[in-house]
Design an enzyme around this catalytic site. Structure first.
Site, PDB file in Angstrom:
ATOM      1  N   GLU A  96      -1.401  10.578  -0.468  1.00  0.00           N
ATOM      2  CA  GLU A  96      -0.432   9.599   0.034  1.00  0.00           C
ATOM      3  C   GLU A  96       0.698   9.428  -0.978  1.00  0.00           C
ATOM      4  OE1 GLU A  96      -2.469   6.850   3.123  1.00  0.00           O
ATOM      5  OE2 GLU A  96      -2.682   5.935   1.155  1.00  0.00           O
TER       6      GLU A  96
ATOM      7  N   LYS B  19      -5.173  -2.360   6.241  1.00  0.00           N
ATOM      8  CA  LYS B  19      -4.735  -3.158   5.076  1.00  0.00           C
ATOM      9  C   LYS B  19      -5.069  -4.636   5.323  1.00  0.00           C
ATOM     10  CE  LYS B  19      -1.441   0.452   4.041  1.00  0.00           C
ATOM     11  NZ  LYS B  19      -0.192   0.866   3.411  1.00  0.00           N
TER      12      LYS B  19
ATOM     13  N   GLU C 181      -2.030   1.019  -3.409  1.00  0.00           N
ATOM     14  CA  GLU C 181      -1.828  -0.437  -3.546  1.00  0.00           C
ATOM     15  C   GLU C 181      -2.880  -1.043  -4.478  1.00  0.00           C
ATOM     16  OE1 GLU C 181      -1.694  -1.169   0.681  1.00  0.00           O
ATOM     17  OE2 GLU C 181       0.140   0.029   0.764  1.00  0.00           O
TER      18      GLU C 181
ATOM     19  N   ASN D   7      -5.906   2.610   8.276  1.00  0.00           N
ATOM     20  CA  ASN D   7      -6.008   1.634   7.194  1.00  0.00           C
ATOM     21  C   ASN D   7      -5.248   0.400   7.639  1.00  0.00           C
ATOM     22  OD1 ASN D   7      -6.042   0.124   4.903  1.00  0.00           O
ATOM     23  ND2 ASN D   7      -4.903   1.575   3.625  1.00  0.00           N
TER      24      ASN D   7
ATOM     25  N   HIS E   2      -6.680   3.589  -3.267  1.00  0.00           N
ATOM     26  CA  HIS E   2      -5.407   3.471  -2.555  1.00  0.00           C
ATOM     27  C   HIS E   2      -4.317   3.086  -3.559  1.00  0.00           C
ATOM     28  CE1 HIS E   2      -2.255   2.164   0.130  1.00  0.00           C
ATOM     29  NE2 HIS E   2      -2.840   2.908   1.056  1.00  0.00           N
TER      30      HIS E   2
ATOM     31  N   GLY F  21       4.796   3.058   4.094  1.00  0.00           N
ATOM     32  CA  GLY F  21       5.427   1.865   4.651  1.00  0.00           C
ATOM     33  C   GLY F  21       6.945   1.882   4.572  1.00  0.00           C
TER      34      GLY F  21
ATOM     35  N   SER G 289       3.664   6.886   6.390  1.00  0.00           N
ATOM     36  CA  SER G 289       4.543   6.850   7.567  1.00  0.00           C
ATOM     37  C   SER G 289       4.189   7.899   8.623  1.00  0.00           C
ATOM     38  CB  SER G 289       6.016   6.954   7.144  1.00  0.00           C
ATOM     39  OG  SER G 289       6.367   5.837   6.341  1.00  0.00           O
TER      40      SER G 289
HETATM   41  P1  13P Z   1       1.917   3.641   6.394  1.00  0.00           P
HETATM   42  O1  13P Z   1       1.350   4.546   7.459  1.00  0.00           O
HETATM   43  O2  13P Z   1       2.193   2.251   6.885  1.00  0.00           O
HETATM   44  O3  13P Z   1       3.058   4.278   5.677  1.00  0.00           O
HETATM   45  O4  13P Z   1       0.749   3.442   5.296  1.00  0.00           O
HETATM   46  C1  13P Z   1       0.116   4.567   4.782  1.00  0.00           C
HETATM   47  C2  13P Z   1      -1.050   4.126   3.999  1.00  0.00           C
HETATM   48  O5  13P Z   1      -0.919   3.545   2.940  1.00  0.00           O
HETATM   49  C3  13P Z   1      -2.379   4.370   4.550  1.00  0.00           C
HETATM   50  O6  13P Z   1      -3.373   4.130   3.614  1.00  0.00           O
END
Ligand code: 13P
Length: 252
Positions: A168, A12, A98, A10, A96, A174, A214
């Site tokens: 997740e 993003k 976010e 991802n 997601h 993150g 992560s």
């Molecule tokens: P990270 O791997 O940066 O923690 O992000 C995970 C994520 O949100 C994948 O969709």
């Protein structure tokens, strides 16, 4: 039944188109385990180009990070399933954390997006997960199962035959803080038990459940070796070809 092993990136809101093309080129130059399905979920502006770049590859697919629940029409700024399919996109991330947090996407809305993806033939990567407050209160399993129950309310096992779920935990996204393999396994086993009860053993056994939060080269192998973890949805570590290729090759 053996499930697919999936390493999904991802990206993003990172990379320009030329940076994304270079990242994908670099990734494909690595020696990648052919037994792993790789999905690159890139920004909308990249999708047509990256899909053309991977057209001849059986085990590399391109995904969108979001899409509209509507078919077409006066929805300024939105992207439809047909638009994605027309440029060679096969997967779409739905729900997601976010999107849930910053764009107020509810479980009900995500159910509509899931319906649209399935009706159109896109493979949904459906995300769920709890925040730190819920984890601390110990109600994380109930929280995640309720997310799924609400969004999946109108679906049958047949509808969801292509479903991929990504667990997740928001506190691990993150932050550099990863769920322990045991924490991932606990939740993902609970999700699979819910799928058995709601959709039957065959559907539950066939549905890949990914872990995200992560994931890095040095923790991927231990997480992916858990019985109910079928791969990862990777943010930060997918933005470097070296680290994402190492994650792709972390299935034992
Ligand atoms: P990270 O791997 O940066 O923690 O992000 C995970 C994520 O949100 C994948 O969709």
């Amino acid at each position: 039944m053996s499930r697919k092993k999936i390493a999904a990136a991802n990206w993003k809101m990172n990379t320009t188109l030329s940076e994304g093309q270079a990242l994908l080129t670099d990734l494909l130059a690595h020696d990648l385990d052919q037994g792993t399905d790789v999905v690159i979920c890139a920004p909308f502006t990249h999708l047509a180009t990256l899909a053309a770049q991977t057209e001849s590859l059986d085990n590399v697919s391109i995904g969108a990070q979001n899409m509209s629940q509507h078919d077409k029409g006066a929805y300024t700024g939105e992207t439809s399933a047909d638009m994605l399919l027309a440029v060679g996109v096969s997967h779409v991330v739905i729900g997601h954390s976010e999107r849930r947090e910053y764009f107020h996407e509810s479980d009900e809305l995500l159910g509509q997006k899931l319906r649209q993806a399935i009706d159109k033939g896109l493979v949904p990567i459906f995300c769920c997960g709890e925040g730190l407050d819920i984890r601390k209160a110990g109600t994380h399993v109930d929280h995640v199962i309720t997310q799924l129950k609400t969004s999946f309310a109108s679906f049958t096992a047949e509808d969801l035959s292509t479903l991929v779920i990504a667990y997740e935990p928001i506190w691990a996204i993150g932050t550099g803080e990863t769920a322990t393999p045991a924490q991932a396994q606990e939740m993902q086993a609970a999700i699979r038990t819910y799928l058995v009860e709601r959709f039957g053993a065959d559907m539950a056994a066939a549905t890949p459940i990914l872990y995200g939060g992560s994931v890095k080269p040095d923790n991927a192998q231990e997480i992916f070796s858990q019985p109910d973890v079928d791969g990862g949805l990777v943010g930060g570590a997918s933005l470097k070809a070296d680290s994402f290729s190492a994650i792709i090759n972390s299935f034992s």
